[in-house]
Design a protein around this motif. Structure first.
Motif, short mmCIF file in Angstrom:
data_model
loop_
_atom_site.label_atom_id
_atom_site.label_comp_id
_atom_site.label_asym_id
_atom_site.label_seq_id
_atom_site.Cartn_x
_atom_site.Cartn_y
_atom_site.Cartn_z
N LEU A 28 0.80 -1.40 0.24
CA LEU A 28 -0.03 -0.01 0.01
C LEU A 28 0.91 1.36 -0.09
N ARG A 29 1.96 1.07 0.54
CA ARG A 29 2.87 2.33 0.74
C ARG A 29 3.40 2.55 -0.52
N LEU A 30 3.73 1.51 -1.52
CA LEU A 30 4.46 1.76 -2.64
C LEU A 30 3.26 1.99 -3.78
N ALA A 31 2.18 1.84 -3.52
CA ALA A 31 1.03 2.07 -4.74
C ALA A 31 1.30 3.44 -5.39
N PRO A 32 1.31 3.57 -6.85
CA PRO A 32 1.56 4.60 -7.43
C PRO A 32 0.61 5.78 -7.35
N ARG A 33 0.46 6.51 -6.43
CA ARG A 33 -0.36 7.67 -6.05
C ARG A 33 -0.75 8.63 -7.41
N PRO A 106 -3.36 -3.70 -4.36
CA PRO A 106 -3.80 -2.43 -4.39
C PRO A 106 -4.43 -1.66 -5.62
N VAL A 107 -3.41 -1.84 -6.52
CA VAL A 107 -3.82 -1.19 -7.78
C VAL A 107 -4.81 -1.58 -8.35
N LEU A 108 -5.05 -2.90 -8.61
CA LEU A 108 -6.09 -3.36 -9.16
C LEU A 108 -7.57 -3.24 -8.63
N ALA A 109 -7.53 -3.49 -7.16
CA ALA A 109 -8.69 -3.09 -6.37
C ALA A 109 -9.17 -1.42 -6.67
N ALA A 110 -8.18 -0.44 -6.53
CA ALA A 110 -8.48 0.83 -6.68
C ALA A 110 -8.98 1.16 -8.31
N GLY A 111 -8.21 0.47 -9.20
CA GLY A 111 -8.67 0.44 -10.63
C GLY A 111 -10.10 0.17 -10.90
N ALA A 112 -10.51 -1.21 -10.29
CA ALA A 112 -11.75 -1.71 -10.38
C ALA A 112 -12.77 -0.55 -9.72
N GLY A 113 -12.50 -0.03 -8.59
CA GLY A 113 -13.40 0.99 -7.97
C GLY A 113 -13.53 2.16 -9.11
#
Length: 257
Positions: A28-33, A106-113
């Motif tokens: 989560l800390r390394l997720a591309p914000r 985390p990236v895929l979950a955020a992208g799906a949302g």
């Protein structure tokens, strides 16, 4: 016979590797914000405009907004594995494939949302009598295929850049793929006679890409510790000893390995 030379230190790695749940915090800390924020703007703002203004869209326009959101999410997913400090991470306590699989979550979950929210806004802009015709299934298939393609291109970019920049291949590759799909008629408007044929192509892309991606990840997971970990920790030296790690070697995931 005493030589007066202290024996080289021996490194005994822990037998238990961190679980996937324990890796979620650093992932989560390394997720591309930055890419996720850009994807949010591209996915939500164009669809929120007609809703805020009360404008009624047609099905082709709503599908176009959902497809724009899909491309934006795929671009963000292609940045999810970027690691500029990869060359300074000489020791990983888990296989590289497991770490990358957890980093993608985390990236895929955020992208799906984000995509779901953008597509829902586009559907809301349709007249009430047409909203039931919004093609969720086909548009989800397109978005999933583009995201899997982005991950495959990112893996190729990581291979070419020493694990640092997967986006150098993913970003232009996704844009070129979207442009080629538009030119080849793979983005037909809902209700078009070529809709079924186009989505058979998208299903093939998704199946092949997901199989290739999962095969690579599972192969890495079942193959044991990463080659980088083995090379850094258990590299034989002359006389059967184990060489000491360089002083600047550090662990990104766990301070103590």
């Amino acid at each position: 016979m005493l030589t007066g030379r202290a024996p080289a230190p021996r490194f005994e790695p822990r037998r238990s590797a961190p679980s996937a749940a324990a890796l979620l915090v650093p992932a989560l800390r390394l997720a591309p914000r930055g890419p996720l924020l850009a994807a949010a703007l591209l996915a939500l703002l164009p669809a929120a405009g007609p809703v805020a203004l009360g404008a009624a869209l047609g099905l082709p326009d709503a599908a176009l907004l959902a497809r724009t959101a899909a491309v934006a999410v795929a671009l963000a997913a292609g940045c999810g594995w970027d690691d500029p400090a990869a060359q300074t991470t000489a020791v990983l306590p888990v296989p590289v494939a497991r770490w990358r699989a957890v980093r993608a979550l985390p990236v895929l979950a955020a992208g799906a949302g984000l995509w779901t929210a953008g597509a829902a806004l586009a559907r809301t802009a349709l007249p009430a009598g047409v909203r039931g015709d919004f093609p969720w299934g086909g548009l989800v298939l397109e978005a999933a295929a583009l995201t899997v393609l982005a991950l495959l291109l990112a893996a190729a970019g990581l291979h070419r850049t020493g694990g640092r920049h997967g986006a150098v291949a993913a970003a232009p590759g996704v844009l070129l793929a979207a442009a080629a799909a538009a030119l080849l008629g793979l983005f037909p408007p809902p209700g078009d006679q070529g809709w079924d044929a186009a989505h058979r192509c998208w299903a093939g892309v998704l199946s092949a890409g997901a199989g290739w991606l999962l095969g690579g990840l599972l192969g890495g997971l079942l193959g044991g510790p990463s080659g980088r970990l083995r090379a850094a920790v258990a590299r034989p030296a002359r006389g059967g000893r184990v060489e000491a790690l360089p002083r600047k070697v550090r662990t990104r995931l766990l301070r103590r390995w």
